[in-house]
Every structure is written in C-alpha cells, then in structure tokens.
Write a protein that holds these residues in place. Structure first.
Motif, PDB file in Angstrom:
ATOM      1  N   GLU A  80       0.850  -1.204   0.000  1.00 26.72           N
ATOM      2  CA  GLU A  80       0.000   0.000   0.000  1.00 26.72           C
ATOM      3  C   GLU A  80       0.879   1.246   0.000  1.00 26.72           C
ATOM      4  O   GLU A  80       1.113   1.858   1.042  1.00 26.72           O
ATOM      5  CB  GLU A  80      -0.902   0.014   1.236  1.00 26.72           C
ATOM      6  CG  GLU A  80      -1.945  -1.096   1.263  1.00 26.72           C
ATOM      7  CD  GLU A  80      -2.812  -1.032   2.506  1.00 26.72           C
ATOM      8  OE1 GLU A  80      -4.035  -0.941   2.357  1.00 26.72           O
ATOM      9  OE2 GLU A  80      -2.248  -1.051   3.622  1.00 26.72           O
ATOM     10  N   PRO A  81       1.411   1.617  -1.164  1.00 28.99           N
ATOM     11  CA  PRO A  81       2.301   2.798  -1.218  1.00 28.99           C
ATOM     12  C   PRO A  81       1.580   4.058  -0.750  1.00 28.99           C
ATOM     13  O   PRO A  81       0.440   4.329  -1.162  1.00 28.99           O
ATOM     14  CB  PRO A  81       2.663   2.882  -2.706  1.00 28.99           C
ATOM     15  CG  PRO A  81       2.394   1.513  -3.259  1.00 28.99           C
ATOM     16  CD  PRO A  81       1.243   0.989  -2.469  1.00 28.99           C
ATOM     17  N   LYS A  82       2.228   4.814   0.156  1.00 25.33           N
ATOM     18  CA  LYS A  82       1.663   6.069   0.662  1.00 25.33           C
ATOM     19  C   LYS A  82       2.779   7.094   0.827  1.00 25.33           C
ATOM     20  O   LYS A  82       3.966   6.732   0.856  1.00 25.33           O
ATOM     21  CB  LYS A  82       0.990   5.862   2.031  1.00 25.33           C
ATOM     22  CG  LYS A  82      -0.286   5.028   2.007  1.00 25.33           C
ATOM     23  CD  LYS A  82      -0.903   4.969   3.409  1.00 25.33           C
ATOM     24  CE  LYS A  82      -2.210   4.187   3.419  1.00 25.33           C
ATOM     25  NZ  LYS A  82      -1.999   2.756   3.137  1.00 25.33           N
ATOM     26  N   PRO A 131       1.836   9.914  10.440  1.00 18.89           N
ATOM     27  CA  PRO A 131       0.631   9.061  10.576  1.00 18.89           C
ATOM     28  C   PRO A 131       0.692   7.811   9.693  1.00 18.89           C
ATOM     29  O   PRO A 131       0.274   6.729  10.128  1.00 18.89           O
ATOM     30  CB  PRO A 131      -0.508   9.990  10.153  1.00 18.89           C
ATOM     31  CG  PRO A 131       0.007  11.373  10.392  1.00 18.89           C
ATOM     32  CD  PRO A 131       1.472  11.307  10.072  1.00 18.89           C
ATOM     33  N   ASN A 132       1.207   8.001   8.476  1.00 18.70           N
ATOM     34  CA  ASN A 132       1.312   6.830   7.592  1.00 18.70           C
ATOM     35  C   ASN A 132       2.319   5.816   8.126  1.00 18.70           C
ATOM     36  O   ASN A 132       2.176   4.609   7.910  1.00 18.70           O
ATOM     37  CB  ASN A 132       1.708   7.269   6.185  1.00 18.70           C
ATOM     38  CG  ASN A 132       0.560   7.947   5.452  1.00 18.70           C
ATOM     39  OD1 ASN A 132      -0.607   7.777   5.819  1.00 18.70           O
ATOM     40  ND2 ASN A 132       0.889   8.726   4.426  1.00 18.70           N
ATOM     41  N   LYS A 133       3.349   6.340   8.828  1.00 20.54           N
ATOM     42  CA  LYS A 133       4.329   5.423   9.437  1.00 20.54           C
ATOM     43  C   LYS A 133       3.648   4.591  10.511  1.00 20.54           C
ATOM     44  O   LYS A 133       3.918   3.389  10.652  1.00 20.54           O
ATOM     45  CB  LYS A 133       5.475   6.227  10.027  1.00 20.54           C
ATOM     46  CG  LYS A 133       6.694   5.379  10.356  1.00 20.54           C
ATOM     47  CD  LYS A 133       7.389   4.939   9.073  1.00 20.54           C
ATOM     48  CE  LYS A 133       8.706   4.263   9.389  1.00 20.54           C
ATOM     49  NZ  LYS A 133       9.374   3.769   8.165  1.00 20.54           N
ATOM     50  N   LEU A 134       2.764   5.201  11.279  1.00 19.04           N
ATOM     51  CA  LEU A 134       2.043   4.455  12.305  1.00 19.04           C
ATOM     52  C   LEU A 134       1.141   3.391  11.679  1.00 19.04           C
ATOM     53  O   LEU A 134       1.040   2.266  12.177  1.00 19.04           O
ATOM     54  CB  LEU A 134       1.215   5.423  13.170  1.00 19.04           C
ATOM     55  CG  LEU A 134       2.015   6.421  14.025  1.00 19.04           C
ATOM     56  CD1 LEU A 134       1.074   7.352  14.768  1.00 19.04           C
ATOM     57  CD2 LEU A 134       2.923   5.668  14.999  1.00 19.04           C
ATOM     58  N   LEU A 135       0.462   3.757  10.569  1.00 20.44           N
ATOM     59  CA  LEU A 135      -0.370   2.773   9.858  1.00 20.44           C
ATOM     60  C   LEU A 135       0.487   1.632   9.317  1.00 20.44           C
ATOM     61  O   LEU A 135       0.071   0.466   9.350  1.00 20.44           O
ATOM     62  CB  LEU A 135      -1.126   3.460   8.717  1.00 20.44           C
ATOM     63  CG  LEU A 135      -2.255   4.418   9.117  1.00 20.44           C
ATOM     64  CD1 LEU A 135      -2.836   5.098   7.881  1.00 20.44           C
ATOM     65  CD2 LEU A 135      -3.353   3.642   9.854  1.00 20.44           C
ATOM     66  N   GLU A 136       1.656   2.003   8.844  1.00 18.53           N
ATOM     67  CA  GLU A 136       2.576   0.980   8.323  1.00 18.53           C
ATOM     68  C   GLU A 136       2.972   0.000   9.416  1.00 18.53           C
ATOM     69  O   GLU A 136       3.037  -1.216   9.182  1.00 18.53           O
ATOM     70  CB  GLU A 136       3.802   1.697   7.750  1.00 18.53           C
ATOM     71  CG  GLU A 136       4.817   0.798   7.082  1.00 18.53           C
ATOM     72  CD  GLU A 136       5.999   1.608   6.570  1.00 18.53           C
ATOM     73  OE1 GLU A 136       7.136   1.329   6.994  1.00 18.53           O
ATOM     74  OE2 GLU A 136       5.778   2.522   5.747  1.00 18.53           O
ATOM     75  N   MET A 137       3.220   0.491  10.604  1.00 18.22           N
ATOM     76  CA  MET A 137       3.581  -0.374  11.723  1.00 18.22           C
ATOM     77  C   MET A 137       2.415  -1.279  12.103  1.00 18.22           C
ATOM     78  O   MET A 137       2.587  -2.466  12.388  1.00 18.22           O
ATOM     79  CB  MET A 137       4.014   0.478  12.920  1.00 18.22           C
ATOM     80  CG  MET A 137       5.302   1.258  12.663  1.00 18.22           C
ATOM     81  SD  MET A 137       5.614   2.571  13.876  1.00 18.22           S
ATOM     82  CE  MET A 137       5.733   1.640  15.383  1.00 18.22           C
ATOM     83  N   ALA A 138       1.195  -0.723  12.074  1.00 19.73           N
ATOM     84  CA  ALA A 138       0.018  -1.546  12.401  1.00 19.73           C
ATOM     85  C   ALA A 138      -0.165  -2.650  11.362  1.00 19.73           C
ATOM     86  O   ALA A 138      -0.486  -3.801  11.704  1.00 19.73           O
ATOM     87  CB  ALA A 138      -1.228  -0.654  12.466  1.00 19.73           C
ATOM     88  N   ARG A 139       0.021  -2.295  10.085  1.00 24.18           N
ATOM     89  CA  ARG A 139      -0.083  -3.292   9.025  1.00 24.18           C
ATOM     90  C   ARG A 139       0.978  -4.379   9.192  1.00 24.18           C
ATOM     91  O   ARG A 139       0.716  -5.564   8.943  1.00 24.18           O
ATOM     92  CB  ARG A 139       0.090  -2.640   7.653  1.00 24.18           C
ATOM     93  CG  ARG A 139      -1.135  -1.928   7.147  1.00 24.18           C
ATOM     94  CD  ARG A 139      -2.243  -2.896   6.809  1.00 24.18           C
ATOM     95  NE  ARG A 139      -3.323  -2.268   6.059  1.00 24.18           N
ATOM     96  CZ  ARG A 139      -4.544  -2.751   5.950  1.00 24.18           C
ATOM     97  NH1 ARG A 139      -4.850  -3.877   6.588  1.00 24.18           N
ATOM     98  NH2 ARG A 139      -5.456  -2.133   5.235  1.00 24.18           N
ATOM     99  N   ALA A 140       2.159  -3.999   9.611  1.00 28.80           N
ATOM    100  CA  ALA A 140       3.232  -4.968   9.800  1.00 28.80           C
ATOM    101  C   ALA A 140       2.847  -5.998  10.857  1.00 28.80           C
ATOM    102  O   ALA A 140       3.060  -7.211  10.673  1.00 28.80           O
ATOM    103  CB  ALA A 140       4.524  -4.254  10.188  1.00 28.80           C
TER     104      ALA A 140
END
Length: 797
Positions: free
Chosen positions: A122-124, A129-138
């Motif tokens: 999901e390229p963003k 905030p996107n870094k936090l979403l990236e961590m949640a996705r991980a």
C-alpha cells in the motif's frame, strides 16, 4: 476479593483481543499483488513470461527459489532481528529516534522487512501518521503469514528500477537465471539494489553497482556470514550485465495456458525445454527454405507416449511473423486431415473382422451412391492388398472399406477420440470423411496416432505437468499460519489428474496397423544409410488435403509420437504442398534430433494375434483351387473365415469357344475349366485398360434358358441414380452411360424413358444428348437382366 484484579486484567485482554479482531475484519490484509503470468517447463525453468496487468515485470518468486544465501544476505542487510520481532523492532525505533533527534550518525527509519512489505503493498506518502499505519499493518501481516511467506512477499515486491520488480524478474532479465541458480556475487548484487533502484541501475551503472557489491561482500565476510574463500572468489567475479528480453519460448502454448488458468501466476507446463527449443529452431529454419514454394507456416507436436504429456508445442514457424499470421495456433486449427485417418479406419475394420493385411481390395473406378473417389495419382491398380493400400495411401480401397464398416461406426470412434469438429458435424459426414471431408486439428490427429502407439488405448493429452510435491522445508514453512493459503495469495501451479484410458481399438489391430506403417522406406535413409542403425525406427503416415492446402506427416515409435502440419493459415494451396514431399522431411529431422541413438525397442505381436495360410490371389482362407498360398496375420474368432472363390468352375465346349449352363450342357463333348471369378467392376476396369486376363467365353448361343437374377444384373456406374445433371446448351454437353457387368456379358442394350437408344459392348462408354426433364435410364445385358436408374436433366441456355 483478591481475585477481582485478575478478572479485570483478563477481561481487559479479552476486550483488546476483540478490538484487534474487529479491526482486522474492518481493515483486512491488502489484496495479493498482481504478478506477471509465467509458464514453466517441466524442469521449472521459465519458458515464457508476460507483463502483469499494470505493465510491470513482477514474476512470483517461489519459496524453493529463496536460497539460504539470498535469505541470509537480505536479512543481514535489511533486518537482522527479522526472525525475532513481531513486525516492529522497538529497539530499532528507539535508536532511530535518537539519531534523528540528536543528529548523531546516519538518519534512519528503522523499517523492518515486514514494514517494507506493508509499504510496498500500500504505497503512501512518507508521513508520521502513515508510518504508524505501516507499523500496524506490519503487526497484522505477522499475524497472518509466516516469516518465510513475508520474506517471499518482500522479494516479490522490491523495486529494481523501471518496470522491474521482484528478485525473480531481476534475475531473469539481467542474469537470465532464476534466483536459485545465481552465484554469491550475483545474489549479493540483487540484495543491495532495492534501497537505491534509481542510483544502482544494472546495465547502466555497472561500475557503481560493482563497487557497492564488493563493499557489502566484505562486510558480509567480516560478519562471518559466508565462508572467506567464497567471498574472495565473489570479489573477483566481473559484473558485465545488461537487460535482456523476457523468455519467449512456446508462445502459443503459453498464451493458451494463461487463458486456461487466468488466476495462476505460475503454470508448470509439460514441455521439455531442450526439445521445445530444438523443435522451434528446426521448424523455423525448415519453413524459411520453403517460402519460395509458397509455403509459409508449420505446426509441430511432440508427445511422450508413456505419459501422454506434450513435450514440444510449436504453433507456427514464427510467432512474430504477422504477414503470415504467425500468431495463429496451427496445433488447434481445424484443417482437412487428408489421408491421415486411413490407419485408424483399417484398424477398426480389422477389429470388425472385415479385412486382414493380405486381403485383396478392388482398386478400380467405383461409384459409391453418387460419390466417385480418385486416387491421388489418378491411377488405379485393379486389386491391391490392404497393406499396400494403406502403405501407398490409396483412396478408392479406403472408401470401399469405410462403406463396409459404415460411416456412423467410424465417426462414433472419432468422437470418442476427442474430434470436436466430427462431433459437431457427425450427421453431415459421409464417405468423403476418410479422404479429408471432416475437420481435424493437429492435436486431435497426433493423439489418434498416440492411441495406435499405446496399443489402442486412448487418453487425453496433458499440457500441464502434474503438481510437484513440496519439499520438507517448504511444507514446514507454509504450515505455520493457516489464515491464508500461500498458493491462493501468490498463485499456484496447474496440474492435471491422471486419467483412465479408453480402449478404442484392440492391441492386435493396433499392432497390425503399426507393422504396415513401419514398412515404408524412410526418405532420409538413401543419403545416410551408413548411420541408419542409430536412427530411430518409426511408423508413419502422410496426408494431403484437397487443393494441396495442407500437408501432414505423423509418426511414432514406442517413445514418441510427432505430428507435423505445413501449409498457409490463409488457406492458400501450393503445387509443392504434399505430405510425403514437404511434411515428412521435417518429421524425420525432428525424430533424428530428439531420439537419435535411442534404443529401438519395437512392438511385439500380442498374444491375441495368430498366423494362418491364405490364398495369394485373394487373401482369404484357401479354397479348393488355391495352389498359391502365403502366411498372413489374423484375429482368431474375429477375422472373416470366408473361403476363397477367386476361381470358378464352368462347363466349356471342347474347343473352348463357349460355355454351358446346367440347363444346356450336352451329355458329352464338354470339359470343366477354371476361370477368374472377378467382381464386375474389376473385370470392366481390366477390359477398359486392356489388361490381359482369362475372360470367360460367351454362353452357348443355342441355350433357350432365360437367366434372370438381379444379383448378376448390370450395375449402372453412370449416371448416378437420383441425381440432377446440369448441361450447358451452347457447349453441346452430353451425358455418359457406362455399366459394370458379369464376365459372361458381351453386349448391353441402353434405353432412355423406355425407348431403345443403342447396343454397345459391355465395357463401352456411351454418350448422348438428353432432353431436359426426368429421365429413366435402363440397361439390359445379353442374358435378359435389366437395371434402371432415375435422374433429372436441367439445361442452361
């Protein structure tokens, strides 16, 4: 009272778990990436690759292709703690935050491999905030997939510049190898590029890539990741690479399989890479030499008889030849099969007990209910054995045997053998079907010959290899998490179940047919007789369609069956386009290349087959007057046991000038003699051609007995009953009258609408100009026997 805090803690954990499950359902794992469809050879090498729907080269890397070297290099470089964290590395986050806040050391993002996978899926824009979403996705990815699956996803998504993504795409396009065949230096090269895909471009910045590769090799060596000697050897390996085109072998089959399995990223075909490459080269070069003859295309199919797997599939001489419609698939194109169905017909007739190899068949001009076939060379032989009729591909005997067998019985067997065009048009097919009057594809025809090679047992061909069992490591790595199947996420391999066969013809009939087809002289032996011991023994048959539009040659032995078609996809014919002259040389080029020096393990007669003595004059069981005999195969309790009657005993006068019937035979002054008992059409042919034979003398002219009997009445061979004839008035066209009679007949009398026309010799061809309208044509012989036919004449002004 003391237990309440514990209950509260458990309740809190329960609520947290429900919350996480709810979030997981509300925000599911990102969908699978769109991979480039690739078609593999049977050994796993890539035959053909396509761009994915977003026009990128993103080929799926399988778990088995991720070598320990590649795994170690990626983890060491990107995420040393990959095996231990749950998607996010807290220590790395603290260290990165310290460096970024206080400006000590290099600025880093502390992204784990799992976090990079989340960003690639999901390229963003890179924001907090996107870094936090990236961590949640991980964390979510870690809950759904095993570590090996996450690493596999990473290696399938990492960029390599331009439209190249994934380590397998880079390995194939730059090193022309799959990842599991790369050297240490090549593997490290691919491991270091993803972080700088624009600065380290293979083929453009090779010097910079080489320096960076060697720097990392030394770091890996210092860390003890690889043996010291291996690292030293890798440092000496040059880097002179450029981007290559994607593999394009077997384009027709690749396109067919991708359409058949649209959701699979990887399709393992049944093709053998070496055989496919050789077949394509031979076909392309052979057709190039034929272009001046007006022949522009060819198709080839190579089948393993034991497995029924297609090992080479050439749909056209050149897929990129747009002028000659090279993208058409000649393997599945429905064409006229010419004479290629004759072996199957004779095998069926032997199974019905209608014929045996040495049995004689009439080869004379014959009218089969209005259908008048001709041999390819326009020449007739009078009478020929079945084996000669098949070996020389004579048309008239084949039509006669089909007439005996029955068209429905023949086409029903073709339907069972998977002939789709025959199945659709079975009601419209007639006697011409044995000479190419029905449509067939190279795939259908070649599998029919595989059936002969397999002792009459039919099975469908396999275009896709059977699914390969997973290794212990792959089974272990793919069984950790069960929420999503790796095959459903990454695409799987196609396979076909093994099928039970259908016995279309008996092993005995298949052997007899093979024995006849193997007797033909190979076209390549006269020039290379010295090396013939190393050449494969082959049973083969040719075919040429009407108008010389299609040339066929199909051959087989115990190992392989090879089918060859040559022609033009436009349907244009060529005077040089015949199966024997054009298709057969390519057939034997293929056999010699693919099966040279192979063991010539040939077929043995099955136990159900036996020998018997037959009359050399007819091929039937000897009668009382059969001095010349020979040995022939037959099927006990199946083959016809009719006694030979090629000669008949008659009463003749002492001087042999005329014959007597039982009613007019004198008390004395006659003798018994043997005369050929020919079919009327054979006798008429020999008479017309001036072929000498012992002709029966005329009957006693003083005999008053009128001998009727419709079974010996003349057979009107022209005109054909119940047919409309259109004659041109200005060209003064006439109608032909001809007949076949018993050997005793000398004269016949022709009548039109019950009006006498003229008397003629029994073998004479009579022409006359009829009046338009319905006509009754009558023929009476000199024994008082009569035959009528009804026709209609239309006259064009």
């Amino acid at each position: 009272m003391k237990r309440r805090p514990i209950y509260r803690i458990l309740a809190g954990f329960g609520l947290l778990l429900l919350l996480l499950l709810g979030l997981d359902r509300a925000f599911p794992v990102p969908p699978a990436p769109l991979y480039s469809p690739i078609v593999l050879a049977q050994d796993g090498s890539v035959l053909h690759a396509y761009l994915n729907p977003t026009q990128k080269w993103r080929m799926k890397t399988e778990l088995r292709e991720i070598t320990p070297v590649l795994r170690a290099a990626i983890i060491e470089k990107e995420d040393r703690w990959f095996r231990w964290h749950l998607g996010v590395n807290p220590l790395a986050l603290v260290q990165a935050a310290g460096r970024n806040l206080f400006g000590t050391g290099h600025t880093t993002g502390a992204s784990t491999i799992t976090m990079q996978v989340a960003r690639l899926l999901e390229p963003k824009e890179r924001t907090f905030p996107n870094k936090l979403l990236e961590m949640a996705r991980a964390v979510q990815l870690e809950a759904h997939y095993s570590k090996d699956e996450i690493l596999q996803l990473y290696l399938n998504l990492v960029p390599y510049g331009g439209n190249v993504e994934g380590v397998k795409s880079a390995a194939l396009l730059y090193f022309q190898q799959t990842p599991d065949y790369l050297s240490l230096a090549q593997t490290v090269t691919l491991a270091i590029i993803p972080n700088r895909p624009r600065g380290l471009v293979l083929g453009k910045n090779n010097a910079a890539v080489l320096r960076e590769r060697n720097r990392w090799l030394r770091r890996f060596g210092a860390a003890g990741l690889f043996p010291k000697q291996d690292v030293e050897d890798a440092l000496l390996e040059p880097l002179d690479v450029q981007r290559h085109a994607a593999p394009t072998l077997a384009p027709h089959l690749a396109r067919r399989l991708v359409r058949q399995f649209p959701r699979q990223a990887i399709i393992r075909s049944s093709l053998q890479r070496a055989k496919q490459s050789k077949a394509e080269d031979l076909t392309r070069n052979y057709v190039r030499r034929l272009r001046e003859l007006g022949i522009t295309q060819a198709a080839v199919l190579v089948i393993n008889n034991r497995t029924r797997q297609v090992e080479a599939y050439v749909g056209s001489a050149d897929f990129r030849d747009f002028a000659s419609q090279g993208q058409n698939d000649g393997v599945v194109a429905v064409r006229s099969p010419g004479s290629t169905l004759k072996p199957f017909l004779y095998a069926l007739a032997m199974d019905r007990g209608l014929v045996t190899p040495k049995q004689l068949l009439p080869d004379v001009p014959t009218n089969f209910q209005g259908y008048r076939p001709e041999n390819f060379d326009k020449h007739c032989n009078g009478e020929v054995t079945l084996e000669r009729a098949l070996a020389y591909s004579l048309n008239i005997p084949a039509v006669r045997v089909l007439n005996q067998l029955g068209v429905p019985a023949f086409t029903d067997k073709l339907r069972q053998a998977g002939f789709r065009s025959v199945t659709r048009n079975r009601a419209q097919l007639g006697l011409s079907s044995i000479l190419g009057g029905c449509g067939a594809s190279l795939e259908e025809l070649t599998n029919l010959y595989v059936t002969l090679a397999a002792e009459g047992n039919y099975r469908e061909l396999a275009l896709v290899a059977s699914p390969q069992p997973l290794s212990e490591k792959e089974r272990g790595s793919s069984s950790k998490k069960s929420h999503a199947s790796p095959l459903s996420f990454f695409g799987g391999e196609g396979g076909v179940p093994r099928q039970a066969g259908t016995q279309l013809i008996s092993p005995a009939a298949a052997f007899l047919t093979t024995d006849i087809l193997a007797q033909l002289t190979r076209p390549d032996l006269p020039l290379g007789a010295a090396s013939s011991m190393r050449l494969p023994k082959v049973a083969w048959k040719t075919g040429t369609s009407y108008g010389r539009r299609d040339a066929w040659s199909i051959g087989y032995n115990r190992e392989y069956t090879i089918g060859v078609w040559l022609g033009n996809f436009s349907g244009q014919g060529s005077p040089a386009l015949t199966g024997a002259d054009v298709a057969t040389p390519l057939l034997f080029d293929l056999f010699n290349a693919l099966a040279y020096n192979s063991p010539n393990d040939w077929y043995a007669p099955p136990a159900a087959l036996d020998f018997r003595l037959v009359c050399a004059e007819s091929g039937l069981v000897p009668g009382e007057n059969c001095p010349n005999q020979l040995i022939d195969y037959f099927l006990p309790n199946v083959s016809n046991g009719q006694r030979c009657q090629h000669q008949r005993e008659v009463l003749v006068s002492e001087d042999g000038s005329f014959t007597y019937c039982r009613a007019c035979a004198p008390a004395a002054g006659y003798r018994r003699a043997l005369y050929p008992n020919l079919l009327p059409e054979v006798a008429a042919y020999k008479e017309a051609q001036g072929i000498p034979y012992r002709r029966l003398p005329p009957h006693n002219p003083q005999c008053q007995q009128v001998r009727g009997g419709r079974e010996l009445a003349p057979t009107i061979t022209s005109p054909t009953a119940n047919t409309e004839y259109v004659l041109n008035h200005h060209e003064q066209q006439q109608l032909l009258l001809s007949c076949a009679t018993d050997g005793e007949v000398r004269q016949v009398h022709w009548y039109v609408n019950d009006q006498f026309l003229r008397t003629a010799k029994a073998t004479e061809r009579v022409f006359f100009r009829p009046q338009p309208g319905p006509l009754k044509i009558s023929c009476a012989d000199d024994h008082g026997r009569n035959t009528d036919v009804l026709v209609t004449v239309t006259e064009l002004e």
